[in-house]
Enzyme design. Structure first.
Site, short mmCIF file in Angstrom:
data_model
loop_
_atom_site.label_atom_id
_atom_site.label_comp_id
_atom_site.label_asym_id
_atom_site.label_seq_id
_atom_site.Cartn_x
_atom_site.Cartn_y
_atom_site.Cartn_z
N CYS A 257 39.71 41.03 34.95
CA CYS A 257 38.59 41.29 34.04
C CYS A 257 37.32 41.62 34.83
CB CYS A 257 38.38 40.09 33.12
SG CYS A 257 36.84 40.11 32.18
N CYS B 148 34.15 39.64 33.79
CA CYS B 148 34.25 38.24 34.23
C CYS B 148 33.68 38.08 35.64
CB CYS B 148 35.70 37.77 34.22
SG CYS B 148 36.49 37.79 32.60
#
Length: 330
Positions: free
Chosen positions: A86, A89
Site C-alpha cells: 500500500c 500506508c
C-alpha cells in the site's frame, strides 16, 4: 474523520470487537510478563508510569489484540491497518509513529497487517487501507481512511487524547529497560524522501495541492515506475478535487444533474472513495462506462485507474473492477 465527539460511545464508526475479546474456543492464557515478546505491564513500571510496554509502536495480530484492549484502559491506542503493498500506508505510517513518540507514553500505536489479520480488518470494517482507528477503554472508534497530512493527523491525535481523558483514560506507559536503553543511544534517522516527494509532502502540509500534483508528476516523468509517486499523485488529486466542497453540495448536484451526468457522478465517486466506500465508487463509474463514449468514457477510465493506484493493485476489489473495466472497454 477529524471531529471526535467527547465520549467513545458516540463516535461514528464504532465497531464490535467482541469476537476478538470473548473467544469461546480460545483456551485461557497465563499473564505475559513484561519484557517477553508482546508482554505488557507485568513488571514494575518506572516512577510516573502506570504500565510498562515493550515499545510504543507494536505489531499486533488477531491473536494478540487482547493485550491492546487491556492496555486501552490505561492509554488510548491508535490502530494503523496497513499493508506492505500500500503506497499511501508508507506515507502515513511514519507520521503516526512520529506523533506517537511525541506523546511520550500517553498514546500507543498498534500496527495491523491487513493481509495477515482478517478478523481485525473485519472488526474495524476496514474497506480500504490505510484505515486508522482508536481504542479507548476497550471501545473501538473509527477515525479516518487514507493518508492525511501531518497537521490533520496531529489534530486527530489531540482529539483522541482529549476524548480518552474525558472518559477516565489518562495514564502513561513506559518502555521497558532494554528498549529504553536502545532509545537512549538514538534511533537511526529515517531515510529521507526523494526531493520531489519531499516537495510534494511539504506542499500538502501547506494545503497547496497544485504544487504537490506538479511535484509528483515530475517524479513520475523522471521514473515512470515510481509507484509511491503514482499513489501520491492519486491521493493529492483526490484531495484537490474535494477541497472546499461539502458532501451535501456534491450529492445534491449529482441528484439534480441525474445519474447519467459523468462529471456529477465522478464527484460523488470521489466522495465515496474519501469515505472508504470503495465498491460504491467502483460500481457507480463502471455502470456508466458502457453508456457513454469518447471523452466521457475516457474520463471514467482515467478516474478508475487513478482509484486503482490509490487503493492498491492487489486489493481484490481492484482486481475485480479492473477486469470489469477491461471487459467494458474492449
Amino acid at each position: 474523520m477529524t471531529n471526535i465527539p467527547p465520549t467513545p460511545a458516540g463516535l461514528r464508526g464504532a465497531v464490535d470487537l467482541s469476537s476478538l475479546v470473548d473467544r469461546a474456543q480460545r483456551p485461557p492464557q497465563p499473564p505475559t510478563a513484561a519484557g517477553a515478546p508482546g508482554g505488557v505491564g507485568a513488571a514494575t513500571p518506572p516512577t510516573g508510569a502506570d504500565v510498562t510496554v515493550p515499545s510504543l509502536v507494536m505489531d499486533v495480530t488477531d491473536q494478540t489484540f487482547q493485550d491492546i484492549l487491556e492496555l486501552s484502559s490505561v492509554v488510548p491506542v491508535i490502530v494503523d491497518i496497513w499493508a506492505e503493498w500500500c503506497g499511501p500506508c508508507k506515507q502515513l505510517s511514519p507520521i503516526l509513529e512520529q506523533l506517537t513518540a511525541e506523546y511520550d507514553g500517553r498514546v500507543v500505536l498498534a500496527k495491523v497487517d491487513a493481509d495477515t489479520n482478517p478478523q481485525l480488518v473485519q472488526a474495524f470494517q476496514a474497506q480500504s487501507i490505510p484505515t486508522v482507528a482508536a481504542v479507548i477503554a476497550g471501545r473501538p472508534l473509527g477515525l479516518f481512511v487514507g493518508a492525511l497530512p501531518e497537521a490533520q493527523v496531529r489534530d486527530v491525535f489531540e482529539q483522541v487524547v482529549a476524548a480518552a481523558e474525558q472518559n477516565g483514560v489518562a495514564g502513561r506507559v513506559a518502555v521497558d529497560g532494554a528498549v529504553s536503553e536502545a532509545a537512549e543511544q538514538g534511533e537511526p534517522e529515517p531515510e529521507p524522501l526523494p526531493p520531489h516527494h519531499q516537495a510534494a509532502y511539504d506542499a500538502i502540509e501547506q494545503g497547496d495541492y497544485t504544487t504537490a500534483i506538479a511535484e509528483y508528476k515530475t517524479a513520475i516523468l523522471q521514473d515512470p515506475h515510481d509507484q509511491m509517486a503514482v499513489a501520491g499523485l492519486a491521493q493529492v488529486s483526490l484531495l484537490a478535487r474535494l477541497d472546499g466542497r461539502t458532501a451535501d453540495e456534491i450529492r445534491s448536484a449529482a441528484a439534480a444533474a441525474g445519474p447519467r451526468d459523468v462529471e456529477a457522478q465522478l464527484a460523488v465517486a470521489d466522495l465515496d472513495i474519501s469515505g472508504g466506500h470503495v465498491e460504491d465508487a467502483f460500481v457507480r463509474l463502471l455502470d456508466l462506462v458502457p453508456t457513454v463514449f469518447g471523452e466521457e468514457r475516457e474520463a471514467l477510465r482515467v478516474r478508475l485507474v487513478e482509484y486503482f493506484e490509490l487503493i492498491g493493485a492487489k486489493d481484490p476489489r481492484v482486481v475485480a473492477a479492473r477486469r470489469r473495466l477491461a471487459s467494458a472497454l474492449y
